[in-house]
Every structure is written in C-alpha cells, then in structure tokens.
Motif scaffolding. Structure first.
Motif, PDB file in Angstrom:
ATOM      1  N   ILE A 158      37.701  40.103  35.622  1.00 20.75           N
ATOM      2  CA  ILE A 158      38.415  40.843  36.665  1.00 20.75           C
ATOM      3  C   ILE A 158      38.066  40.326  38.047  1.00 20.75           C
ATOM      4  CG2 ILE A 158      38.835  43.157  37.640  1.00 20.75           C
ATOM      5  CD1 ILE A 158      37.684  44.273  34.961  1.00 20.75           C
ATOM      6  N   GLY A 159      36.804  39.950  38.232  1.00 20.42           N
ATOM      7  CA  GLY A 159      36.282  39.631  39.568  1.00 20.42           C
ATOM      8  C   GLY A 159      36.656  38.246  40.061  1.00 20.42           C
ATOM      9  N   ASP A 160      35.690  37.640  40.736  1.00 21.04           N
ATOM     10  CA  ASP A 160      35.897  36.380  41.455  1.00 21.04           C
ATOM     11  C   ASP A 160      36.602  35.291  40.662  1.00 21.04           C
ATOM     12  OD1 ASP A 160      34.575  37.623  43.425  1.00 21.04           O
ATOM     13  OD2 ASP A 160      32.988  36.113  43.670  1.00 21.04           O
ATOM     14  N   VAL A 161      36.139  35.077  39.432  1.00 25.08           N
ATOM     15  CA  VAL A 161      36.659  33.961  38.657  1.00 25.08           C
ATOM     16  C   VAL A 161      38.145  34.167  38.369  1.00 25.08           C
ATOM     17  CG1 VAL A 161      36.413  32.665  36.519  1.00 25.08           C
ATOM     18  CG2 VAL A 161      34.384  33.563  37.657  1.00 25.08           C
ATOM     19  N   LYS A 162      38.454  35.398  37.993  1.00 27.68           N
ATOM     20  CA  LYS A 162      39.845  35.750  37.708  1.00 27.68           C
ATOM     21  C   LYS A 162      40.728  35.544  38.940  1.00 27.68           C
ATOM     22  CE  LYS A 162      43.141  37.578  35.249  1.00 27.68           C
ATOM     23  NZ  LYS A 162      43.585  36.953  33.988  1.00 27.68           N
ATOM     24  N   LYS A 163      40.180  35.932  40.099  1.00 30.31           N
ATOM     25  CA  LYS A 163      40.957  35.786  41.332  1.00 30.31           C
ATOM     26  C   LYS A 163      41.324  34.335  41.606  1.00 30.31           C
ATOM     27  CE  LYS A 163      39.058  39.885  43.419  1.00 30.31           C
ATOM     28  NZ  LYS A 163      37.696  40.211  43.883  1.00 30.31           N
ATOM     29  N   VAL A 164      40.372  33.437  41.337  1.00 30.73           N
ATOM     30  CA  VAL A 164      40.661  32.014  41.511  1.00 30.73           C
ATOM     31  C   VAL A 164      41.835  31.616  40.621  1.00 30.73           C
ATOM     32  CG1 VAL A 164      39.795  29.667  41.200  1.00 30.73           C
ATOM     33  CG2 VAL A 164      38.304  31.430  42.156  1.00 30.73           C
ATOM     34  N   ALA A 165      41.774  32.077  39.371  1.00 30.09           N
ATOM     35  CA  ALA A 165      42.812  31.718  38.413  1.00 30.09           C
ATOM     36  C   ALA A 165      44.182  32.202  38.902  1.00 30.09           C
ATOM     37  CB  ALA A 165      42.497  32.307  37.053  1.00 30.09           C
ATOM     38  N   LEU A 166      44.226  33.458  39.391  1.00 31.27           N
ATOM     39  CA  LEU A 166      45.503  34.013  39.840  1.00 31.27           C
ATOM     40  C   LEU A 166      46.040  33.283  41.061  1.00 31.27           C
ATOM     41  CD1 LEU A 166      44.933  37.857  39.404  1.00 31.27           C
ATOM     42  CD2 LEU A 166      46.422  36.342  38.064  1.00 31.27           C
ATOM     43  N   SER A 167      45.143  33.043  42.033  1.00 29.85           N
ATOM     44  CA  SER A 167      45.616  32.466  43.293  1.00 29.85           C
ATOM     45  C   SER A 167      45.962  30.987  43.160  1.00 29.85           C
ATOM     46  CB  SER A 167      44.562  32.658  44.392  1.00 29.85           C
ATOM     47  OG  SER A 167      43.435  31.869  44.095  1.00 29.85           O
TER      48      SER A 167
END
Ligand SMILES: CC1=C(/C=C/C(C)=C/C=C/C(C)=C/C=O)C(C)(C)CCC1
Ligand SMILES: CC1=C(/C=C/C(C)=C/C=C/C(C)=C/C=O)C(C)(C)CCC1
Lengths: 233, 233
Positions: B150-159
């Motif tokens: 959910i956190g940082d790593v996921k955000k990279v993937a989404l963006s």
C-alpha cells in the motif's frame, strides 16, 4: 586421507578420479564460456555448476568411503537433489530457442523429484522394500524418458524443422536412455536386490555414470555451442 | 563432519543442500553479471553477496547442527542481520529507476531491524516470553508488508505508469507476503509457541524459506535484468 587408499581399490580410485575430473571440468566449462556466443553462456555456466557441485560432494564421499568403507548414500542423494534439476534446466535451455516451454522443464523436474525421493527411501530408509521403491522410482525415470523420446521434447524437435535441434534432441535422448540407465543397474546391485549376485558394486557404477552424464552432457552442450558460434561468425 | 549426517535426517539434508545451493547461486549471479546491462550490474552483485554471505553461515550452521543437534540460532540471526538489509537495498535498486526514494529503503531497513532484534530476543534470550516478542517482531514484518502493498513502493508502481515496474513490484510484494511468511511460521513451531504441537521443525522451515527468498528473489532480478538487456539490444 590419501594414506587410506589401498592398492587395487577400484572404488576408491573412481572416487579420486571422479573428484578430480569434476573439478577440472568445472574450470574447463567456466573458462571456455568466454569463447561462445552470448546465448550459450548461461548453458556453459550451468554445466560448470553441475560439475562444481559434484566435485564438492565427491570430496565428501571420497572421505566417507575411505574412512568407513561404506557407501556414501546421503551425499550421493544430496548431490543428485541439486544436479538432476540443474540438468533439467540445461535440457530446457537447449530446446528453448526452438520453442521449448518452461512447463516442460517443470515436468522433467517433477519426475526427477519422484525418482530421487523414492530412490533414497529404497536405498537408505526402507531397505526391506528396496525393490518396491526402485520400481516406483523407475516410474519417475520413465517419465523423463517419455518426454525425451515421444513427449514434449520430441515435439519441439519435430516442429522446429531444424537439423541442429534434431541433433541436440537426439543426443539428449541418448544420454537419458543409455547414460542414466546405469544408475538403476547400480541400484539393483544392492544386497537383496535383483543383481546382487553379480557382485558388482553400486558406487563403482554410480561413479562411472556420474562422469558420463555430468561431464559428457556438458561436453555435448559445449560442442554445440562452439559449432553454432563458428557458424554465426 | 561428513560422517555425522544420519540417514533420514531431513534437517541435516537441507543444511547441506542449502549450503551448496547458496554457493552455486553466488557463482551464478557473479558470472552472469557480465552479461547484463550496466544499470543491472549492481543488483546482480548484491544478489551474489546475499547468497555468498548465506553460504558462509550455512557452513557454520551445518557444522553446529551436526555436532550438537541444536538449532544454530546465533548464526541464523548473524546471517539475517546482514542479508535482510541487503534485500532492502535490492528492493530499492529495483524501484529507483522509476522514482523510488532512498527514504523508502531506510524505512524498510528500520522495520527489519525491529523485526530481527525482537525476533532474536524471543528465540534466544527471553524464551519465556517468546510469543510476546514474536508479536512485536511481526509488527516490523507488517511494516514491510505495508510498504510493499500500500505504501511507498506501491506508490512508485502507480505513478510510473509502466507495466515493467508494475510487474517487478508485484513480484517483490509476493515474495514479501508469501516467501517471508514462512519465517514466522517456523518461529511459531518453537517449544511453547502456537504451532509447537504440529511437530514441524523451525530449522527445516527457515532453510526452505532462505532458499526461496535468497535464491528465488535473486533469480527474479536476474530474469528482469536479462529481458531488459535483450529488449535494449
Ligand atoms: C531409475 C532409478 C534410479 C535412477 C537414478 C538416476 C537416473 C539418476 C540420475 C542422476 C544424474 C543424471 C545425475 C547427474 O548429475 C535410482 C534413484 C538409482 C533408484 C532406482 C531406480
Ligand atoms: C515475522 C517474524 C519473524 C520474521 C522473519 C523474517 C521475515 C525473516 C526474513 C529473512 C530473509 C528475507 C532473509 C533473506 O535473506 C521472526 C524474526 C522469525 C520472528 C517471529 C516473527
């Protein structure tokens, strides 16, 4: 250690030659890797790893055999647990450029696991039923023979319409049918098994088979790699 | 040493296969590093270091286990203290090209320290409260799971809006959720803990988990590196 090797101890001899041959083969495959085309480099590394892993276990097996005179069953199977799946990977890398599928590799590995687990039980844990376990193990072996002669691997060879693949697959099949068949013969020489009366020695046969299959198969891959590198140049 | 391995000792088997597999994997990653694009070379070296460090500690653990029959807890945690942070570095290198931040790496390392320090206390220094320490340790583990899902790593993937990152992140997450979860299950098999009655062995589970996570994750990085190298060629 060295002092324990007796004159005329053929089994001890093959533990020493096996050890040294595996070590030398590892160096050979690793260094020659520098000479072959990129797509063959991984295959040569896998060949080197197979003989390297074997060299380490021959070091242990030699020790145990010379000290106790017993068959180093545990180390034999530890070695096979690692090297047989790597040989399946090697097969896969060979057929992959011609449409070989990863599922074929997993099938081969699955059969190997069946073959090795039941073989170990029959050779170490449940010697009373050694023949029964040998029969079950042979089913795994036959699964591999089937894939190599009729099943998936053969299909790749047929559909590729390429004499080079046909050749690679034929060699591969011969190793599985002839080279690998030495192992079950060795197994049948155990006490209480079908060939016990021949007086042949299980370790002697296993050591010969290992040299043929591990080094020999690596050399076949090496020579395919060299001729395909030359053809491309 | 070699003579101490008893027939049917599955735990001893996995210490031997674990040792050899880690050593072979180190050679594999180190040699294949020559074949991948520059930006992947550091990742492959880190993979090799993780398995190399593990090979050395498996050598010690194997010895201790065979001599005393006990669980080599100290060496296990010495190994993890080095390899888990390196795995966090590995994660970071994977997401860095797509905007991953160094602070994410430090968060992951922070959670790991919490997880390992409290895990060690519960496994070695304060066995009376083993469940309590396990719960605290699990908070560290869940921190890592959170960042990955959910956190940082996921955000990279989404963006990033890039299917290759999405794939790398998905694999990374699966390793953390499935592969790493074997460790707390092993821990719970200790005497006085929740799964003690299953009779499963902590070392057997830890050895399997180490092979999956250290070698498996390295292979995933390797295959991403190879396909991205080929795509760029
Ligand atoms: C069929 C059969 C066996 C086959 C063993 C084989 C085929 C081993 C192959 C090893 C290789 C190829 C090693 C190379 O690195 C056993 C287990 C002796 C048990 C008896 C039945
Ligand atoms: C949650 C939890 C644990 C988790 C351990 C983990 C997740 C270890 C991971 C190690 C890795 C990935 C090594 C790779 O090199 C402990 C400490 C057993 C204690 C009980 C609770």
């Amino acid at each position: 250690l060295a002092a324990d090797l007796q004159p005329g101890d053929a089994i001890g001899f093959t533990f020493f030659t096996g050890y040294m041959a595996m070590a030398a083969a590892s160096i050979f495959f690793l260094v020659e890797r520098g000479q072959v085309d990129g797509k063959w480099k991984t295959s040569l590394l896998i060949s080197a790893l197979i003989t390297f892993i074997a060299a380490v276990h021959y070091y242990y097996m030699r020790d145990l055999y010379l000290e106790t005179g017993q068959s180093p069953t545990e180390f034999r199977y530890i070695d096979w647990t690692l090297t047989v799946p790597l040989m399946c990977v090697e097969f896969y890398l060979l057929i992959k450029p011609y449409g070989g599928k990863v599922s074929t590799m997993w099938k081969l590995i699955g059969y190997s696991v069946l073959m090795l687990v039941t073989g170990y039980i029959g050779e170490s844990l449940d010697k009373e039923n050694t023949i029964l376990w040998g029969v079950i193990s042979t089913l795994g072996y036959l699964g591999i023979v089937y894939e190599a002669t009729i099943g998936d691997v053969k299909k790749v060879a047929l559909s590729s319409n390429n004499p080079e693949v046909a050749n690679a697959v034929r060699l591969l099949r011969n190793f599985v049918i002839v080279g690998w068949a030495i192992y079950p013969i060795g197994y049948m020489c155990m006490e209480g098994n079908l060939l016990a009366s021949t007086g042949w020695n299980l370790d002697l046969l296993y050591n010969i088979a290992d040299a043929v299959n591990k080094i020999g198969f690596g050399l076949v891959v090496y020579s395919s790699a060299m001729s395909s590198t030359k053809a491309a140049a």
